[in-house]
Design a protein around this motif. Structure first.
Motif, mmCIF file in Angstrom:
data_model
loop_
_atom_site.group_PDB
_atom_site.id
_atom_site.type_symbol
_atom_site.label_atom_id
_atom_site.label_comp_id
_atom_site.label_asym_id
_atom_site.label_seq_id
_atom_site.Cartn_x
_atom_site.Cartn_y
_atom_site.Cartn_z
ATOM 1 N N THR A 207 0.813 -1.053 -0.016
ATOM 2 C CA THR A 207 -0.402 0.040 0.200
ATOM 3 C C THR A 207 1.006 1.233 -0.450
ATOM 4 O OG1 THR A 207 -1.628 -1.371 1.263
ATOM 5 C CG2 THR A 207 -1.967 0.980 1.630
ATOM 6 N N PHE A 208 1.940 1.371 0.991
ATOM 7 C CA PHE A 208 2.164 2.204 1.059
ATOM 8 C C PHE A 208 2.989 2.717 -0.744
ATOM 9 C CE2 PHE A 208 7.004 4.348 1.171
ATOM 10 C CZ PHE A 208 6.749 5.766 2.108
ATOM 11 N N ILE A 209 4.331 1.737 -1.275
ATOM 12 C CA ILE A 209 4.318 2.151 -2.066
ATOM 13 C C ILE A 209 4.050 2.572 -3.181
ATOM 14 C CG2 ILE A 209 5.333 0.556 -4.661
ATOM 15 C CD1 ILE A 209 6.637 -1.285 -2.688
ATOM 16 N N ASP A 210 2.620 1.965 -3.549
ATOM 17 C CA ASP A 210 1.633 2.729 -4.648
ATOM 18 C C ASP A 210 0.646 3.974 -4.004
ATOM 19 O OD1 ASP A 210 -0.393 2.044 -6.320
ATOM 20 O OD2 ASP A 210 -2.391 1.257 -4.748
ATOM 21 N N VAL A 211 0.550 3.832 -2.686
ATOM 22 C CA VAL A 211 0.682 5.816 -2.646
ATOM 23 C C VAL A 211 1.189 6.216 -2.735
ATOM 24 C CG1 VAL A 211 -0.156 7.408 -0.858
ATOM 25 C CG2 VAL A 211 -1.517 4.967 -0.395
ATOM 26 N N GLU B 129 -7.286 12.245 -3.762
ATOM 27 C CA GLU B 129 -7.456 10.568 -3.056
ATOM 28 C C GLU B 129 -6.401 10.206 -2.550
ATOM 29 O OE1 GLU B 129 -7.556 7.769 -6.833
ATOM 30 O OE2 GLU B 129 -8.015 6.301 -5.289
ATOM 31 N N ARG B 130 -5.136 10.980 -3.561
ATOM 32 C CA ARG B 130 -3.280 10.697 -2.761
ATOM 33 C C ARG B 130 -3.521 10.706 -0.828
ATOM 34 N NH1 ARG B 130 1.265 11.382 -6.096
ATOM 35 N NH2 ARG B 130 2.611 9.403 -5.401
ATOM 36 N N ILE B 131 -4.074 12.098 -0.619
ATOM 37 C CA ILE B 131 -4.226 12.062 0.013
ATOM 38 C C ILE B 131 -5.328 11.467 1.311
ATOM 39 C CG2 ILE B 131 -5.028 13.989 2.374
ATOM 40 C CD1 ILE B 131 -4.168 16.330 -0.478
ATOM 41 N N ASN B 132 -6.061 11.290 0.775
ATOM 42 C CA ASN B 132 -7.278 9.557 1.682
ATOM 43 C C ASN B 132 -6.716 8.490 1.775
ATOM 44 O OD1 ASN B 132 -9.134 12.422 1.830
ATOM 45 N ND2 ASN B 132 -10.214 11.629 -0.378
ATOM 46 N N ARG B 133 -5.139 8.083 0.904
ATOM 47 C CA ARG B 133 -5.283 7.089 0.687
ATOM 48 C C ARG B 133 -4.082 7.142 2.141
ATOM 49 N NH1 ARG B 133 -3.647 3.974 -3.938
ATOM 50 N NH2 ARG B 133 -3.871 2.528 -2.181
ATOM 51 N N TRP B 134 -3.276 8.036 2.594
ATOM 52 C CA TRP B 134 -2.213 8.485 3.157
ATOM 53 C C TRP B 134 -2.605 8.277 4.488
ATOM 54 C CZ3 TRP B 134 3.148 8.349 2.631
ATOM 55 C CH2 TRP B 134 3.667 8.376 3.865
ATOM 56 N N ALA B 135 -3.675 9.015 4.824
ATOM 57 C CA ALA B 135 -4.341 9.094 5.798
ATOM 58 C C ALA B 135 -4.868 7.270 6.290
ATOM 59 C CB ALA B 135 -5.697 9.849 5.580
ATOM 60 N N GLU B 136 -5.410 6.938 5.562
ATOM 61 C CA GLU B 136 -5.426 5.590 5.900
ATOM 62 C C GLU B 136 -4.910 4.651 6.071
ATOM 63 O OE1 GLU B 136 -7.701 4.292 2.322
ATOM 64 O OE2 GLU B 136 -9.725 5.521 3.145
ATOM 65 N N HIS C 288 -0.468 15.565 3.665
ATOM 66 C CA HIS C 288 0.632 15.288 4.802
ATOM 67 C C HIS C 288 1.660 15.343 5.290
ATOM 68 C CE1 HIS C 288 -3.264 13.255 5.197
ATOM 69 N NE2 HIS C 288 -3.124 12.550 6.383
ATOM 70 N N GLY C 289 2.523 15.923 6.118
ATOM 71 C CA GLY C 289 3.815 16.411 5.656
ATOM 72 C C GLY C 289 4.449 15.149 5.581
ATOM 73 N N PRO C 290 4.389 13.617 6.406
ATOM 74 C CA PRO C 290 5.115 12.944 5.852
ATOM 75 C C PRO C 290 5.036 12.244 4.732
ATOM 76 C CG PRO C 290 4.511 12.798 8.692
ATOM 77 C CD PRO C 290 3.433 14.544 7.404
ATOM 78 N N PRO D 4 -3.884 18.984 -2.633
ATOM 79 C CA PRO D 4 -5.176 18.772 -4.305
ATOM 80 C C PRO D 4 -4.903 19.421 -5.108
ATOM 81 C CG PRO D 4 -6.275 18.672 -2.241
ATOM 82 C CD PRO D 4 -4.583 19.340 -2.009
ATOM 83 N N GLY D 5 -3.728 19.321 -6.180
ATOM 84 C CA GLY D 5 -4.289 19.543 -7.370
ATOM 85 C C GLY D 5 -2.557 20.109 -8.358
ATOM 86 N N ASP D 6 -1.634 20.850 -6.690
ATOM 87 C CA ASP D 6 -0.506 20.202 -7.205
ATOM 88 C C ASP D 6 0.259 19.647 -7.502
ATOM 89 O OD1 ASP D 6 -0.388 23.466 -6.230
ATOM 90 O OD2 ASP D 6 0.338 22.453 -3.910
#
Lengths: 139, 140
Positions: free
Chosen positions: A31-35, B21-28, B54-56, B91-93
């Protein structure tokens, strides 16, 4: 039950949090690699135990190590961060992550500053990552 | 790269598109569901006037770059230092992760490359700055 907020008054120098157990599973790595979109072949797409895990996971387990029993109040600002990667982490490793407050003070602009020193060890008790996180705490 | 690296070399750059969407997936992935990252309606009422990444996640991009350049050496003594988040990624950047070698040094029988690292937005604004210090195999 909702977790309480972790507030500045909880974060005196010497405060230690209980160790976070963080399994570095194939699912997590995939998941990390994908995100992130990081397709470095060294990670072997996280498809097998023993493959290298991406070092960027450190920012995730570092944060979780002090937020197991609390939530972060809104408005915190990451001030400065340092990560030392001591040894590779492998898919299938289980990390024990310990966070301790090493600096806690109110600066000249009345900002609440907290620095935590975080060590991640693998199941052989070897330190794999050392992290220093400085945060301007919101309240 | 380590065999021939010298001061002034630029690291290969990485490009990323940031979406909600990418931000949401990072949150998860990270467990960080701060509304500033995942709730556009809430975030619109904050001084940021919208969600931010997210900064990380940006740290992960810096690590990706150092792994690309230094491989396993990065994982056995690499230091990501003085990382600061200087402007939000939204988002959008469309961001570019960049680096340049600023010093080569020898310590305790190991050779190190020190790099300035940054995440730059499409308008040239720096979003994240930091330093990466990686050992390099002397055998190349």
């Amino acid at each position: 039950m909702d977790k309480p907020e972790l507030v500045f008054s909880d974060l005196g120098v010497g405060k230690k949090f209980r160790a976070l157990t963080y399994p570095v599973t194939r699912d997590l790595v995939r998941t990390f690699i994908d995100v992130v979109g990081d397709d470095n072949p060294l990670y072997e797409k996280g498809l097998r135990d023993g493959a290298i895990a991406p070092p960027g996971l450190a920012a995730i387990y570092a944060r979780l190590s002090y937020l197991q029993d609390h939530v972060m109040p809104a408005g915190g600002v990451l001030a400065k961060q340092e990560f030392e990667f001591v040894a590779p982490i492998l898919v299938g490793d289980t990390l024990a992550v310990n966070a301790e407050v090493v600096e806690s003070y109110v600066d000249e602009k009345a900002r609440k500053r907290v620095t935590q020193l975080i060590h991640a060890r693998n199941q052989k008790h070897e330190v794999v990552t050392t992290i220093r996180l400085s945060v301007i705490w919101p309240k | 790269m380590p065999a021939h690296v010298k001061v002034g070399d630029t690291l290969p750059s990485l490009e990323k598109v940031i979406s909600q969407e990418r931000i949401n997936r990072w949150a998860e992935l990270s467990g960080d569901f701060n509304l500033l990252h995942v709730d556009p309606a809430y975030a619109a009422k904050t001084p940021f006037k919208g969600t931010i990444a997210h900064g990380p996640m940006s740290l992960a991009f810096l690590n990706e770059l150092m792994m690309l350049c230094f491989g396993m050496d990065w994982l056995s003594g690499g230091i990501l230092a003085d990382v600061r988040f200087v402007s939000p990624v939204r988002p959008g950047d469309r961001i570019t992760v960049k680096g340049v070698v600023t010093a080569i040094s020898n310590r305790q029988d190991r050779r190190y490359a020190e790099c300035e690292l940054f995440v730059e937005k499409q308008d040239g604004t720096k979003a994240v700055v930091g330093r990466g210090i990686s050992p390099m195999r002397t055998s190349g």
